[in-house]
Design an enzyme around this catalytic site. Structure first.
Site, PDB file in Angstrom:
ATOM      1  N   GLY A   1      21.940  27.025 -72.756  1.00 22.86           N
ATOM      2  CA  GLY A   1      21.719  26.455 -71.428  1.00 22.86           C
ATOM      3  C   GLY A   1      22.216  27.395 -70.344  1.00 22.86           C
ATOM      4  N   SER A   2      22.582  26.833 -69.225  1.00 17.75           N
ATOM      5  CA  SER A   2      22.937  27.636 -68.061  1.00 17.75           C
ATOM      6  C   SER A   2      24.311  28.275 -68.209  1.00 17.75           C
ATOM      7  CB  SER A   2      22.922  26.770 -66.798  1.00 17.75           C
ATOM      8  OG  SER A   2      24.017  25.876 -66.798  1.00 17.75           O
ATOM      9  N   THR A   3      24.500  29.388 -67.498  1.00 24.10           N
ATOM     10  CA  THR A   3      25.789  30.067 -67.495  1.00 24.10           C
ATOM     11  C   THR A   3      26.872  29.162 -66.907  1.00 24.10           C
ATOM     12  OG1 THR A   3      24.764  32.254 -67.335  1.00 24.10           O
ATOM     13  CG2 THR A   3      27.050  32.065 -66.601  1.00 24.10           C
TER      14      THR A   3
ATOM     15  N   GLY B   1      27.940  26.780 -69.463  1.00 19.08           N
ATOM     16  CA  GLY B   1      28.677  27.527 -70.476  1.00 19.08           C
ATOM     17  C   GLY B   1      30.112  27.804 -70.046  1.00 19.08           C
TER      18      GLY B   1
ATOM     19  N   GLU C   1      24.497  30.730 -75.790  1.00 19.85           N
ATOM     20  CA  GLU C   1      23.306  31.477 -75.357  1.00 19.85           C
ATOM     21  C   GLU C   1      22.977  30.965 -73.965  1.00 19.85           C
ATOM     22  OE1 GLU C   1      19.585  31.631 -74.457  1.00 19.85           O
ATOM     23  OE2 GLU C   1      18.936  31.304 -76.528  1.00 19.85           O
TER      24      GLU C   1
ATOM     25  N   CYS D   1      14.487  31.363 -72.100  1.00 20.97           N
ATOM     26  CA  CYS D   1      15.667  32.139 -71.710  1.00 20.97           C
ATOM     27  C   CYS D   1      15.403  33.633 -71.790  1.00 20.97           C
ATOM     28  CB  CYS D   1      16.853  31.767 -72.597  1.00 20.97           C
ATOM     29  SG  CYS D   1      17.389  30.052 -72.421  1.00 20.97           S
TER      30      CYS D   1
END
Length: 468
Positions: A220-222, A225, A242, A276
């Site tokens: 998913g999104s940074t 994360g 990831e 992604c």
């Protein structure tokens, strides 16, 4: 018994659940039961209790059950693909819904047949030492909405193979697809080895902090994360992350623009750009810039977009309105900056669904937001460059590094350039191609940890050395 779309949907739909809408039409696909944290906690407790017996099964038995799960997915391909198309929006054909369901079976089979033998470290006068890989316990998996079935299998297949039990939290945008996939897989697995709990983001936060989750896998999104890293710190939880990408492609002046145009297109627009590791910023040498733009535009115009259940379409809507707004805003800002809209850029505001037309943007500055921010949709900026050093500097200039690509008729020259690019994977004359035996992961703010193949099995295991 033959599985149909209606029978599959009825198995996972809760009449009192949340309505899940088709992003192409706005129609109700089904209703998913969204649970609270207390239900997740109970699922984790059951998974923990079931894990010792699952780990005690032989590796051969666990692998055999994964192979049976792959067969079960094959038998349910059409209803699974139809549900995925209706919920996520991707068309049945092309590298889309049927492709994704097929990839689930492929990854299960590859994971089941990958060997991870005991590694002999010492065997002689100095003594003996062997490396084993043991189960971690309970693995949590948080998946995205863009490839909800396939990425869930990427997460759960190695975890199950290595003797872990797993608890899955699907995206709130695409819960039905994952609920259905898990239902099919669970038709062959022991009870509580694989559990799925749908709900809001508070479930993901609980998974990342829960003391009985030994490993968490997240795609998913940074930003999310980063939150997971912080909330997992107290339990020193192992993580595979990831995260966001903004993949660069560098086109060298020796290419044949017409020959590479279709590969470039699918590198950027697979799953309507909602991938992604899709090509999201394309740097083209000035000598071939105009021709590449022309050939790529011709391919883009030939690719039909529409409702996924129409067998003729290969591009679909954006999965949700929030993502549609991001793409539309970035393209509009590029237009206002003076960039050229080669194709697309003008959505039909009165049409149903979250359809944004396939869009190519040329004559755009390297620091434009459409270049520097991940658009995650069907809009590709094409940036002109003069020297290879300039292109490499631009490619490496962002804080992400999931994938990248180099396009050239000289493979050796392309490999030398690839070695200078900061990305977990660099493809030559293609973009985004993955294989279940080839490790995949990012660098910089695109996350850490590897998936697939032997490295993927190791990532959901605890190494143990026995020395004596």
């Amino acid at each position: 018994m033959t599985i149909t779309f209606d029978s599959l949907l009825s198995e996972i739909t809760d009449p009192n659940g949340r309505e899940i809408l088709d992003p192409a039409t706005g129609e109700v696909v089904g209703k998913a039961r969204f649970e609270g944290v207390e239900v997740l906690d109970a699922a984790i407790a059951r998974a923990k209790a079931a894990q010792p017996a699952w780990a005690a099964c032989s590796d051969e038995d666990r692998a055999g059950l994964l192979l049976q799960a792959a067969d079960a997915i094959d038998a349910a391909t059409e209803p699974l693909a139809e549900l995925l198309s209706r919920e996520q929006g991707k068309p049945l054909n092309g590298p889309n819904a049927r492709f994704e369901v097929g990839a689930c079976a492929t990854w299960l089979r590859a994971t089941a047949t990958t060997e991870l033998p005991v590694q002999v470290l010492l065997d002689g006068d100095e003594g003996s030492a062997e490396m084993y890989y043991r189960p971690l316990g309970v693995v949590g998996a948080i998946g995205p909405w863009n490839w909800p079935m396939m990425i869930t299998v990427w997460q759960i297949a190695p975890a199950l193979r290595m003797g872990n039990t797993t608890v899955v939290k699907p995206s709130e945008y695409t819960p039905l697809s994952v609920l259905a996939l898990v239902a099919v897989i669970n038709s062959v697995l022991p009870e509580n080895v694989l559990t799925v709990v749908a709900g809001e983001g508070d479930l993901g936060a609980r998974l990342s902090s829960h003391p009985d989750i030994d490993k968490l896998m997240f795609t998913g999104s940074t930003r999310t994360g980063q939150s997971i890293i912080k909330s997992s710190a107290d339990t020193i939880k192992r993580l595979t992350l990831e995260l966001g990408g903004n993949d660069a492609g560098i086109v060298l002046p020796d290419v044949d623009p017409k020959a590479i145009a279709e590969e470039l297109f699918w590198g950027a627009f697979i799953n309507t750009g909602q991938t992604c590791a899709a090509l999201k910023r394309l740097y083209v040498h000035t000598d071939v810039y105009d021709e590449v733009c022309t050939e790529l535009a011709a391919v883009a115009r030939s690719m039909p977009m529409g409702r996924g259940l129409d067998e003729n379409n290969v591009l679909g809507p954006l999965q949700n309105k929030a993502q549609y707004d991001i793409v539309a805003n970035l393209v509009e800002r590029a237009r206002e900056s003076g960039a050229t809209i080669l194709v697309g850029g003008t959505p039909d505001a009165d049409a149903p669904g979250h359809f944004y037309p396939t869009t190519l943007v040329s004559n755009i500055a390297p620091d434009n937001a459409l270049v520097t921010e991940e658009q995650f949709g069907p809009a590709l900026p094409i940036i002109r460059y003069e020297t290879v050093d300039e292109a490499i500097e631009l490619a490496n200039g962002l804080d992400v590094g999931l994938g990248a690509s180099v396009w050239s008729s000289d493979r050796d020259a392309a490999r030398k350039i690839a070695a200078r690019i900061q990305a977990g994977t660099v493809w030559i004359n293609k973009h985004g191609g993955i294989h279940p035996m080839v490790p995949f992961g990012g660098v910089k703010m695109s996350g850490y940890g590897l998936e697939f193949g032997v490295e993927g099995l190791k990532s959901v295991s605890a190494p143990q050395v026995i020395s004596g």
